[in-house]
Design a protein around this motif. Structure first.
Motif, PDB file in Angstrom:
ATOM      1  N   GLU A   1       0.836  -1.195   0.000  1.00  0.00           N
ATOM      2  CA  GLU A   1       0.000   0.000   0.000  1.00  0.00           C
ATOM      3  C   GLU A   1       0.874   1.249   0.000  1.00  0.00           C
ATOM      4  O   GLU A   1       1.835   1.358   0.758  1.00  0.00           O
ATOM      5  N   GLY A   2       0.544   2.199  -0.862  1.00  0.00           N
ATOM      6  CA  GLY A   2       1.290   3.437  -0.924  1.00  0.00           C
ATOM      7  C   GLY A   2       2.517   3.390  -1.804  1.00  0.00           C
ATOM      8  O   GLY A   2       3.220   4.386  -1.957  1.00  0.00           O
ATOM      9  N   VAL A   3       2.777   2.239  -2.405  1.00  0.00           N
ATOM     10  CA  VAL A   3       3.947   2.105  -3.266  1.00  0.00           C
ATOM     11  C   VAL A   3       3.522   2.177  -4.729  1.00  0.00           C
ATOM     12  O   VAL A   3       2.662   1.425  -5.177  1.00  0.00           O
ATOM     13  N   GLU A   4       4.092   3.106  -5.454  1.00  0.00           N
ATOM     14  CA  GLU A   4       3.837   3.197  -6.892  1.00  0.00           C
ATOM     15  C   GLU A   4       4.984   2.502  -7.601  1.00  0.00           C
ATOM     16  O   GLU A   4       6.129   2.912  -7.519  1.00  0.00           O
ATOM     17  N   SER A   5       4.677   1.419  -8.271  1.00  0.00           N
ATOM     18  CA  SER A   5       5.737   0.612  -8.859  1.00  0.00           C
ATOM     19  C   SER A   5       6.478   1.356  -9.960  1.00  0.00           C
ATOM     20  O   SER A   5       5.882   1.970 -10.829  1.00  0.00           O
ATOM     21  N   GLU A   6       7.811   1.301  -9.876  1.00  0.00           N
ATOM     22  CA  GLU A   6       8.645   1.824 -10.943  1.00  0.00           C
ATOM     23  C   GLU A   6       8.892   0.752 -12.003  1.00  0.00           C
ATOM     24  O   GLU A   6       9.483   1.016 -13.029  1.00  0.00           O
ATOM     25  N   ILE A   7       8.441  -0.457 -11.704  1.00  0.00           N
ATOM     26  CA  ILE A   7       8.624  -1.566 -12.635  1.00  0.00           C
ATOM     27  C   ILE A   7       7.515  -1.542 -13.677  1.00  0.00           C
ATOM     28  O   ILE A   7       6.333  -1.483 -13.349  1.00  0.00           O
ATOM     29  N   LYS A   8       7.896  -1.571 -14.929  1.00  0.00           N
ATOM     30  CA  LYS A   8       6.930  -1.625 -16.019  1.00  0.00           C
ATOM     31  C   LYS A   8       6.700  -3.083 -16.402  1.00  0.00           C
ATOM     32  O   LYS A   8       7.605  -3.915 -16.302  1.00  0.00           O
ATOM     33  N   PHE A   9       5.493  -3.353 -16.870  1.00  0.00           N
ATOM     34  CA  PHE A   9       5.145  -4.738 -17.158  1.00  0.00           C
ATOM     35  C   PHE A   9       4.734  -4.934 -18.613  1.00  0.00           C
ATOM     36  O   PHE A   9       4.174  -4.043 -19.247  1.00  0.00           O
ATOM     37  N   ARG A  10       5.040  -6.108 -19.110  1.00  0.00           N
ATOM     38  CA  ARG A  10       4.698  -6.495 -20.474  1.00  0.00           C
ATOM     39  C   ARG A  10       3.447  -7.361 -20.422  1.00  0.00           C
ATOM     40  O   ARG A  10       3.384  -8.344 -19.675  1.00  0.00           O
ATOM     41  N   ASN A  11       2.434  -6.999 -21.202  1.00  0.00           N
ATOM     42  CA  ASN A  11       1.187  -7.750 -21.211  1.00  0.00           C
ATOM     43  C   ASN A  11       1.207  -8.838 -22.285  1.00  0.00           C
ATOM     44  O   ASN A  11       1.587  -8.600 -23.422  1.00  0.00           O
ATOM     45  N   VAL A  12       0.825 -10.040 -21.890  1.00  0.00           N
ATOM     46  CA  VAL A  12       0.699 -11.158 -22.831  1.00  0.00           C
ATOM     47  C   VAL A  12      -0.780 -11.501 -22.919  1.00  0.00           C
ATOM     48  O   VAL A  12      -1.422 -11.789 -21.906  1.00  0.00           O
ATOM     49  N   GLU A  13      -1.327 -11.444 -24.107  1.00  0.00           N
ATOM     50  CA  GLU A  13      -2.763 -11.678 -24.289  1.00  0.00           C
ATOM     51  C   GLU A  13      -3.006 -12.534 -25.528  1.00  0.00           C
ATOM     52  O   GLU A  13      -2.352 -12.348 -26.554  1.00  0.00           O
ATOM     53  N   PHE A  14      -3.922 -13.459 -25.423  1.00  0.00           N
ATOM     54  CA  PHE A  14      -4.322 -14.265 -26.572  1.00  0.00           C
ATOM     55  C   PHE A  14      -5.763 -14.698 -26.376  1.00  0.00           C
ATOM     56  O   PHE A  14      -6.311 -14.621 -25.272  1.00  0.00           O
ATOM     57  N   LYS A  15      -6.396 -15.149 -27.464  1.00  0.00           N
ATOM     58  CA  LYS A  15      -7.801 -15.533 -27.426  1.00  0.00           C
ATOM     59  C   LYS A  15      -7.980 -16.983 -27.857  1.00  0.00           C
ATOM     60  O   LYS A  15      -7.316 -17.442 -28.795  1.00  0.00           O
ATOM     61  N   TRP A  16      -8.866 -17.654 -27.166  1.00  0.00           N
ATOM     62  CA  TRP A  16      -9.216 -19.030 -27.491  1.00  0.00           C
ATOM     63  C   TRP A  16     -10.740 -19.147 -27.584  1.00  0.00           C
ATOM     64  O   TRP A  16     -11.479 -18.312 -27.063  1.00  0.00           O
ATOM     65  N   ASP A  17     -11.171 -20.232 -28.218  1.00  0.00           N
ATOM     66  CA  ASP A  17     -12.555 -20.677 -28.147  1.00  0.00           C
ATOM     67  C   ASP A  17     -12.583 -21.907 -27.240  1.00  0.00           C
ATOM     68  O   ASP A  17     -11.640 -22.706 -27.252  1.00  0.00           O
ATOM     69  N   PRO A  18     -13.638 -22.086 -26.445  1.00  0.00           N
ATOM     70  CA  PRO A  18     -13.725 -23.294 -25.616  1.00  0.00           C
ATOM     71  C   PRO A  18     -13.618 -24.542 -26.491  1.00  0.00           C
ATOM     72  O   PRO A  18     -14.103 -24.563 -27.632  1.00  0.00           O
ATOM     73  N   SER A  19     -12.993 -25.567 -25.960  1.00  0.00           N
ATOM     74  CA  SER A  19     -12.782 -26.792 -26.738  1.00  0.00           C
ATOM     75  C   SER A  19     -12.913 -28.012 -25.835  1.00  0.00           C
ATOM     76  O   SER A  19     -12.679 -27.936 -24.620  1.00  0.00           O
ATOM     77  N   ASP A  20     -13.277 -29.145 -26.428  1.00  0.00           N
ATOM     78  CA  ASP A  20     -13.303 -30.395 -25.680  1.00  0.00           C
ATOM     79  C   ASP A  20     -11.892 -30.945 -25.503  1.00  0.00           C
ATOM     80  O   ASP A  20     -11.665 -31.821 -24.669  1.00  0.00           O
ATOM     81  N   ASP A  21     -10.950 -30.445 -26.289  1.00  0.00           N
ATOM     82  CA  ASP A  21      -9.569 -30.936 -26.255  1.00  0.00           C
ATOM     83  C   ASP A  21      -8.661 -30.001 -25.467  1.00  0.00           C
ATOM     84  O   ASP A  21      -8.978 -28.834 -25.238  1.00  0.00           O
ATOM     85  N   LEU A  22      -7.526 -30.522 -25.053  1.00  0.00           N
ATOM     86  CA  LEU A  22      -6.514 -29.730 -24.366  1.00  0.00           C
ATOM     87  C   LEU A  22      -6.051 -28.581 -25.259  1.00  0.00           C
ATOM     88  O   LEU A  22      -5.780 -28.770 -26.452  1.00  0.00           O
ATOM     89  N   GLN A  23      -5.965 -27.381 -24.687  1.00  0.00           N
ATOM     90  CA  GLN A  23      -5.377 -26.236 -25.375  1.00  0.00           C
ATOM     91  C   GLN A  23      -4.169 -25.780 -24.565  1.00  0.00           C
ATOM     92  O   GLN A  23      -4.212 -25.761 -23.331  1.00  0.00           O
ATOM     93  N   LEU A  24      -3.103 -25.392 -25.262  1.00  0.00           N
ATOM     94  CA  LEU A  24      -1.834 -25.155 -24.577  1.00  0.00           C
ATOM     95  C   LEU A  24      -1.116 -23.951 -25.170  1.00  0.00           C
ATOM     96  O   LEU A  24      -1.044 -23.792 -26.398  1.00  0.00           O
ATOM     97  N   ASN A  25      -0.595 -23.118 -24.272  1.00  0.00           N
ATOM     98  CA  ASN A  25       0.186 -21.954 -24.677  1.00  0.00           C
ATOM     99  C   ASN A  25       1.437 -21.899 -23.802  1.00  0.00           C
ATOM    100  O   ASN A  25       1.335 -21.895 -22.568  1.00  0.00           O
ATOM    101  N   LYS A  26       2.603 -21.874 -24.437  1.00  0.00           N
ATOM    102  CA  LYS A  26       3.859 -21.797 -23.698  1.00  0.00           C
ATOM    103  C   LYS A  26       4.559 -20.484 -24.018  1.00  0.00           C
ATOM    104  O   LYS A  26       4.819 -20.186 -25.184  1.00  0.00           O
ATOM    105  N   ASP A  27       4.803 -19.710 -22.982  1.00  0.00           N
ATOM    106  CA  ASP A  27       5.534 -18.451 -23.133  1.00  0.00           C
ATOM    107  C   ASP A  27       4.906 -17.542 -24.189  1.00  0.00           C
ATOM    108  O   ASP A  27       5.597 -16.903 -24.983  1.00  0.00           O
ATOM    109  N   GLY A  28       3.567 -17.534 -24.220  1.00  0.00           N
ATOM    110  CA  GLY A  28       2.849 -16.635 -25.112  1.00  0.00           C
ATOM    111  C   GLY A  28       2.595 -17.158 -26.504  1.00  0.00           C
ATOM    112  O   GLY A  28       2.022 -16.455 -27.341  1.00  0.00           O
ATOM    113  N   VAL A  29       2.980 -18.419 -26.760  1.00  0.00           N
ATOM    114  CA  VAL A  29       2.814 -19.001 -28.096  1.00  0.00           C
ATOM    115  C   VAL A  29       1.953 -20.255 -28.011  1.00  0.00           C
ATOM    116  O   VAL A  29       2.237 -21.164 -27.207  1.00  0.00           O
ATOM    117  N   ASN A  30       0.909 -20.338 -28.819  1.00  0.00           N
ATOM    118  CA  ASN A  30       0.081 -21.545 -28.869  1.00  0.00           C
ATOM    119  C   ASN A  30       0.894 -22.706 -29.420  1.00  0.00           C
ATOM    120  O   ASN A  30       1.633 -22.559 -30.403  1.00  0.00           O
TER     121      ASN A  30
END
Length: 285
Positions: A84-113
């Motif tokens: 509380e009260g700390v404003e981070s000087e650390i900047k962050f990289r956002n990783v985002e991807f989209k999937w559709d629900p599936s009956d099968d396993l879906q896998l993403n490693k380090d931001g790559v399907n």
């Protein structure tokens, strides 16, 4: 107000005792390996098993390590959230991807399907990691941190998966009874060590309308012979930490696994690694 449900462990040799913390939001689990180590080396449970392996030859100067650790402790709570009260000087990289629900396993490693997983449009999955960690496109390995005192990979791997088949929240509530890896249906080809890992601690977090079941887990090698790591205790100390967060959206289970397999890095970056885990979200696109 959200009331976390107590997670009950069965009577078993591997996980003989569970204790709910005083804040009512977390579950602390104990096992013989951790209990013995904690009596030998007073420290946090997650740190004990990893740090006993640290040798001077792989550590940087004590001043650099201490300074980095102090800075981290000043900015972050143990769970990875900013104080509380700390404003981070650390900047962050956002990783985002989209999937559709599936009956099968879906896998993403380090931001790559991977494994035939296809992009979709119905669900948005995301997490963040520090901007100073390499994205693997600048000549350094992904997650490489050139910060003085670190100069190494800060994270082994970040895996996100959707388990195959239908799931509900009751499945997650049974995690400590049937095993986290089994309850979370972790892919055995990619996360086989999770099935032999011990639970260090667990809690339920509420982000928006979603409950996220979070566990800190640690795995040890099957054998370490007569090496220094054995310590004459009759078992090997942990050499790999797994930080998990799982949630159920529209009857599908989604999970992130943040891995660390470097004892020095865990000392320096545990709060940031936990913050990566805490930024994991799954929502309808």
């Amino acid at each position: 107000a959200f009331q976390p449900k107590q997670l009950i462990l069965p009577t078993a040799k591997r996980l003989p005792l569970v204790r709910q913390s005083s804040d009512g939001n977390s579950i602390v689990c104990r096992a013989s390996r951790r209990d013995l180590l904690s009596s030998v080396l007073p420290s946090t449970l997650a740190s004990i098993a990893l740090l006993i392996q640290t040798e001077p030859s792989v550590a940087s100067s004590s001043e650099s390590v201490t300074a980095s650790a102090d800075l981290t402790s000043q900015m972050f709570n143990p769970d990875g959230s900013l104080k509380e009260g700390v404003e981070s000087e650390i900047k962050f990289r956002n990783v985002e991807f989209k999937w559709d629900p599936s009956d099968d396993l879906q896998l993403n490693k380090d931001g790559v399907n991977v494994g035939g997983t296809k992009s979709g449009s119905k669900l948005r999955l995301s997490y963040e990691y520090p901007l100073r960690w390499s994205d693997g496109k600048d000549g350094d390995p992904i997650y490489f941190d050139r910060t003085e005192g670190t100069n190494s990979k800060a994270c082994k791997r970040i895996t996100v998966y959707q388990a195959s088949g239908i799931a509900d929240e009751k499945r997650l509530e049974k995690a400590t009874a049937i095993g986290v890896a089994k309850a979370f249906d972790a892919p055995k080809d990619d996360l086989s060590r999770l099935y032999k890992a011990d639970i260090i601690s667990g809690k339920i977090s509420q982000r928006g309308s979603q409950k996220y079941y979070e566990f800190d887990m640690a795995a040890a090698p099957d054998s370490c012979g007569d090496s220094k790591e054995n310590l004459g205790l009759g078992f090997c100390p942990y050499d790999n930490i797994f930080l998990l967060s799982a949630t159920v959206v529209d009857d599908r289970l989604y999970c992130i696994v943040v891995e660390c397999d470097d004892t020095k890095i865990w000392k320096l970056a545990s709060a940031e690694l936990k913050r990566v885990r805490s930024t994991f979200t799954v929502e309808l696109a």
